[in-house]
Design a protein around this motif. Structure first.
Motif, PDB file in Angstrom:
ATOM      1  N   ASP A  44     -59.550  17.062 100.815  1.00 52.55           N
ATOM      2  CA  ASP A  44     -60.794  16.847 101.559  1.00 52.55           C
ATOM      3  C   ASP A  44     -60.516  16.545 103.028  1.00 52.55           C
ATOM      4  O   ASP A  44     -61.400  16.068 103.748  1.00 52.55           O
ATOM      5  CB  ASP A  44     -61.602  15.701 100.939  1.00 52.55           C
ATOM      6  CG  ASP A  44     -60.798  14.420 100.811  1.00 52.55           C
ATOM      7  OD1 ASP A  44     -59.624  14.406 101.236  1.00 52.55           O
ATOM      8  OD2 ASP A  44     -61.338  13.439 100.274  1.00 52.55           O
ATOM      9  N   ARG A  79     -65.553  15.391 105.675  1.00 51.74           N
ATOM     10  CA  ARG A  79     -66.648  16.076 105.014  1.00 51.74           C
ATOM     11  C   ARG A  79     -68.003  15.577 105.507  1.00 51.74           C
ATOM     12  O   ARG A  79     -69.039  16.146 105.144  1.00 51.74           O
ATOM     13  CB  ARG A  79     -66.555  15.887 103.496  1.00 51.74           C
ATOM     14  CG  ARG A  79     -65.315  16.527 102.886  1.00 51.74           C
ATOM     15  CD  ARG A  79     -65.352  16.443 101.360  1.00 51.74           C
ATOM     16  NE  ARG A  79     -66.556  17.104 100.838  1.00 51.74           N
ATOM     17  CZ  ARG A  79     -66.640  18.409 100.608  1.00 51.74           C
ATOM     18  NH1 ARG A  79     -65.602  19.190 100.881  1.00 51.74           N
ATOM     19  NH2 ARG A  79     -67.746  18.925 100.127  1.00 51.74           N
ATOM     20  N   ARG A  99     -61.570  22.679  99.372  1.00 53.25           N
ATOM     21  CA  ARG A  99     -61.889  21.567 100.258  1.00 53.25           C
ATOM     22  C   ARG A  99     -62.201  20.274  99.500  1.00 53.25           C
ATOM     23  O   ARG A  99     -63.085  19.508  99.879  1.00 53.25           O
ATOM     24  CB  ARG A  99     -63.080  21.933 101.150  1.00 53.25           C
ATOM     25  CG  ARG A  99     -62.793  23.075 102.099  1.00 53.25           C
ATOM     26  CD  ARG A  99     -63.880  23.185 103.147  1.00 53.25           C
ATOM     27  NE  ARG A  99     -63.614  24.231 104.116  1.00 53.25           N
ATOM     28  CZ  ARG A  99     -64.291  24.405 105.254  1.00 53.25           C
ATOM     29  NH1 ARG A  99     -65.304  23.601 105.541  1.00 53.25           N
ATOM     30  NH2 ARG A  99     -63.979  25.374 106.072  1.00 53.25           N
ATOM     31  N   PHE A 100     -61.503  20.053  98.415  1.00 55.15           N
ATOM     32  CA  PHE A 100     -61.682  18.840  97.624  1.00 55.15           C
ATOM     33  C   PHE A 100     -60.319  18.352  97.177  1.00 55.15           C
ATOM     34  O   PHE A 100     -59.436  19.157  96.850  1.00 55.15           O
ATOM     35  CB  PHE A 100     -62.552  19.098  96.385  1.00 55.15           C
ATOM     36  CG  PHE A 100     -63.940  19.580  96.683  1.00 55.15           C
ATOM     37  CD1 PHE A 100     -64.974  18.683  96.890  1.00 55.15           C
ATOM     38  CD2 PHE A 100     -64.203  20.938  96.776  1.00 55.15           C
ATOM     39  CE1 PHE A 100     -66.256  19.135  97.167  1.00 55.15           C
ATOM     40  CE2 PHE A 100     -65.483  21.391  97.046  1.00 55.15           C
ATOM     41  CZ  PHE A 100     -66.515  20.483  97.252  1.00 55.15           C
ATOM     42  N   SER A 101     -60.138  17.042  97.175  1.00 59.68           N
ATOM     43  CA  SER A 101     -58.966  16.455  96.556  1.00 59.68           C
ATOM     44  C   SER A 101     -59.304  16.127  95.100  1.00 59.68           C
ATOM     45  O   SER A 101     -60.429  16.339  94.650  1.00 59.68           O
ATOM     46  CB  SER A 101     -58.536  15.193  97.300  1.00 59.68           C
ATOM     47  OG  SER A 101     -57.324  14.687  96.773  1.00 59.68           O
ATOM     48  N   THR A 104     -62.174  13.548  95.056  1.00 61.97           N
ATOM     49  CA  THR A 104     -63.312  13.735  95.949  1.00 61.97           C
ATOM     50  C   THR A 104     -64.578  14.026  95.137  1.00 61.97           C
ATOM     51  O   THR A 104     -64.579  14.891  94.265  1.00 61.97           O
ATOM     52  CB  THR A 104     -63.051  14.899  96.917  1.00 61.97           C
ATOM     53  OG1 THR A 104     -61.818  14.675  97.598  1.00 61.97           O
ATOM     54  CG2 THR A 104     -64.176  15.011  97.921  1.00 61.97           C
ATOM     55  N   ASN A 106     -68.293  15.430  95.048  1.00 65.65           N
ATOM     56  CA  ASN A 106     -69.136  16.398  95.759  1.00 65.65           C
ATOM     57  C   ASN A 106     -70.586  15.906  95.721  1.00 65.65           C
ATOM     58  O   ASN A 106     -71.288  16.063  94.713  1.00 65.65           O
ATOM     59  CB  ASN A 106     -69.013  17.778  95.112  1.00 65.65           C
ATOM     60  CG  ASN A 106     -69.732  18.847  95.914  1.00 65.65           C
ATOM     61  OD1 ASN A 106     -70.321  18.573  96.963  1.00 65.65           O
ATOM     62  ND2 ASN A 106     -69.690  20.081  95.434  1.00 65.65           N
ATOM     63  N   ASP A 120     -68.525  26.724  96.011  1.00 67.31           N
ATOM     64  CA  ASP A 120     -67.839  25.523  96.487  1.00 67.31           C
ATOM     65  C   ASP A 120     -66.833  25.013  95.462  1.00 67.31           C
ATOM     66  O   ASP A 120     -65.727  24.596  95.819  1.00 67.31           O
ATOM     67  CB  ASP A 120     -68.855  24.425  96.819  1.00 67.31           C
ATOM     68  CG  ASP A 120     -69.679  24.756  98.053  1.00 67.31           C
ATOM     69  OD1 ASP A 120     -69.176  25.508  98.914  1.00 67.31           O
ATOM     70  OD2 ASP A 120     -70.823  24.273  98.151  1.00 67.31           O
ATOM     71  N   ASN A 121     -67.212  24.989  94.215  1.00 68.48           N
ATOM     72  CA  ASN A 121     -66.353  24.508  93.130  1.00 68.48           C
ATOM     73  C   ASN A 121     -66.063  25.685  92.200  1.00 68.48           C
ATOM     74  O   ASN A 121     -66.874  26.030  91.344  1.00 68.48           O
ATOM     75  CB  ASN A 121     -67.035  23.372  92.363  1.00 68.48           C
ATOM     76  CG  ASN A 121     -67.499  22.249  93.268  1.00 68.48           C
ATOM     77  OD1 ASN A 121     -68.698  22.092  93.509  1.00 68.48           O
ATOM     78  ND2 ASN A 121     -66.569  21.458  93.778  1.00 68.48           N
ATOM     79  N   THR A 125     -67.380  21.313  88.268  1.00 72.57           N
ATOM     80  CA  THR A 125     -67.052  19.903  88.447  1.00 72.57           C
ATOM     81  C   THR A 125     -67.084  19.202  87.100  1.00 72.57           C
ATOM     82  O   THR A 125     -67.642  19.707  86.125  1.00 72.57           O
ATOM     83  CB  THR A 125     -68.035  19.213  89.402  1.00 72.57           C
ATOM     84  OG1 THR A 125     -69.337  19.152  88.787  1.00 72.57           O
ATOM     85  CG2 THR A 125     -68.153  19.964  90.716  1.00 72.57           C
ATOM     86  N   ARG A 130     -66.395  15.677  90.424  1.00 71.75           N
ATOM     87  CA  ARG A 130     -65.106  15.962  91.054  1.00 71.75           C
ATOM     88  C   ARG A 130     -64.712  17.405  90.751  1.00 71.75           C
ATOM     89  O   ARG A 130     -64.959  17.899  89.651  1.00 71.75           O
ATOM     90  CB  ARG A 130     -64.033  14.995  90.548  1.00 71.75           C
ATOM     91  CG  ARG A 130     -64.321  13.543  90.882  1.00 71.75           C
ATOM     92  CD  ARG A 130     -63.337  12.614  90.213  1.00 71.75           C
ATOM     93  NE  ARG A 130     -63.375  12.739  88.752  1.00 71.75           N
ATOM     94  CZ  ARG A 130     -62.746  11.908  87.920  1.00 71.75           C
ATOM     95  NH1 ARG A 130     -62.047  10.896  88.396  1.00 71.75           N
ATOM     96  NH2 ARG A 130     -62.828  12.095  86.613  1.00 71.75           N
ATOM     97  N   ASP A 131     -64.070  18.048  91.713  1.00 71.21           N
ATOM     98  CA  ASP A 131     -63.730  19.454  91.586  1.00 71.21           C
ATOM     99  C   ASP A 131     -62.665  19.650  90.505  1.00 71.21           C
ATOM    100  O   ASP A 131     -61.598  19.013  90.540  1.00 71.21           O
ATOM    101  CB  ASP A 131     -63.223  19.990  92.930  1.00 71.21           C
ATOM    102  CG  ASP A 131     -63.005  21.483  92.906  1.00 71.21           C
ATOM    103  OD1 ASP A 131     -63.998  22.223  92.947  1.00 71.21           O
ATOM    104  OD2 ASP A 131     -61.832  21.905  92.843  1.00 71.21           O
TER     105      ASP A 131
END
Length: 342
Positions: A44, A79, A99-101, A104, A106, A120-121, A125, A130-131
């Motif tokens: 992220d 973000r 773009r996620f740890s 992270t 969302n 995005d995912n 999730t 979380r991704d």
């Protein structure tokens, strides 16, 4: 290849002849190498940010929001739309592909979590928004590192114990055998439950507890090889020439025993990964929030309405263990003395 002995050249040729194991080793190596750079694949934070001509590496170091023209002296949340706009106005940022740890959340989801796969995912999730792909990448690295450390350390301990038993024999062998029989009968699951209740769960705590029991896997194999090798003529000749017991074991006995031990190493590695996954699935493994393949499977069990969670966890474990088994079969064929050069 030119620096290898003829025997090792034959073994390497036999290993390459097993195409399934050879390709599996390459795939496993590439996956492990990629997972080592998980922070550059799923994070992220940008990999590189340029603001007013000054370069920043947020993936490696935390910077305050004031470094990008913000109002707070706390670590920047990249973000946050405000921070992103400040960077975009007077610079640019290079983001990882995901773009996620692994931790992270969302907050921009338009549907309740767990959310299905989207732009995005990519793999959806979990129930905490979380991704899944980010957690899969970090979980793969954690599982492989855990398995490698446990397999290597337990193999070293097991090889040393088996070599001492087989070489000296007598009351040392008898005493070690009784200790191993008693130790192998200990209920591992109950001990893990007790340890989890007393100590805070963690990577090294879990590794230490599993190491207490996993080292016995190679003792019997190494002991049998050493018992056979110690009566060879060259070992007797070395002993008659005054070579120390340590020198005989290191130069003449252990090389033969290591051949048998190496065939078990990939299977010990897969067993260590299965043990970690099982404990995480039962809630007795890594601390809450840690990226884990077992926790991903548990998420799939608890959220049957989100099949992408179960499918992702199942296929990740299945592919990883299948690759390890194929590599183990190839190593076993390569070290088989009955097979000629392929």
């Amino acid at each position: 290849m030119a620096s290898l002995s003829p025997l090792n050249q034959r073994r390497w040729c036999n290993f390459k002849a097993n195409r399934r194991g050879y390709v599996s080793l390459w795939i496993l190596g590439v996956l492990f190498f990629i997972s080592l750079f998980a922070e550059f694949l799923a994070n992220d934070k940008p990999i590189l940010a340029v603001y007013r001509g000054e370069a920043f590496a947020p993936v490696l170091k935390d910077y305050p929001e004031t470094a990008f023209g913000g109002a707070f002296d706390t670590p920047a949340n990249y973000r946050d739309p405000v921070v992103a706009e400040l960077i975009a106005q007077q610079g640019w940022a290079l983001w990882p592909p995901v773009r996620f740890s692994y931790g992270t959340v969302n907050y921009a989801l338009t549907v309740p979590a767990p959310a299905p796969p989207s732009a995005d995912n990519w793999l959806g999730t979990d129930d905490q928004a979380r991704d899944v792909l980010a957690r899969l990448i970090y979980g793969l690295r954690l599982s492989l590192l855990f398995g490698l450390i446990l397999a290597v350390v337990s193999s070293v301990v097991g090889i040393v114990a088996g070599a001492v038993q087989g070489y000296f024999g007598g009351w040392i062998d008898l005493l070690f055998q009784r200790v191993i029989e008693i130790w192998s009968g200990m209920p591992q699951l109950f001990i893990l439950i007790i340890v989890s209740a007393v100590l805070a769960p963690g990577f090294w705590t879990l590794l230490g507890v599993l190491l207490l029991f996993s080292w016995t896997a190679l003792v019997a194999v190494v002991r049998a090889e050493v018992l056979r090798t110690r009566n060879f003529d060259y070992v007797r000749a070395a002993r008659a020439l005054g070579v120390s017991d340590f020198g005989i074991m290191a130069r003449h006995v252990l090389p033969n025993a290591l051949v048998a031990a190496l065939t078990y190493l990939p299977f010990i590695l897969s067993g260590a990964i299965v043990a970690l996954t099982s404990l995480d699935f039962l809630g007795l493994g890594l601390p809450p929030g840690a990226p884990s393949l077992g926790e991903l499977l548990r998420q799939g069990k608890e959220n049957l309405q989100a099949p992408w969670l179960a499918f992702t966890g199942f296929f990740a474990i299945a592919v990883l263990l299948t690759l390890l088994v194929f590599v183990g079969e190839a190593v076993r064929d390569a070290l088989d003395p009955r097979k000629g050069a392929a």
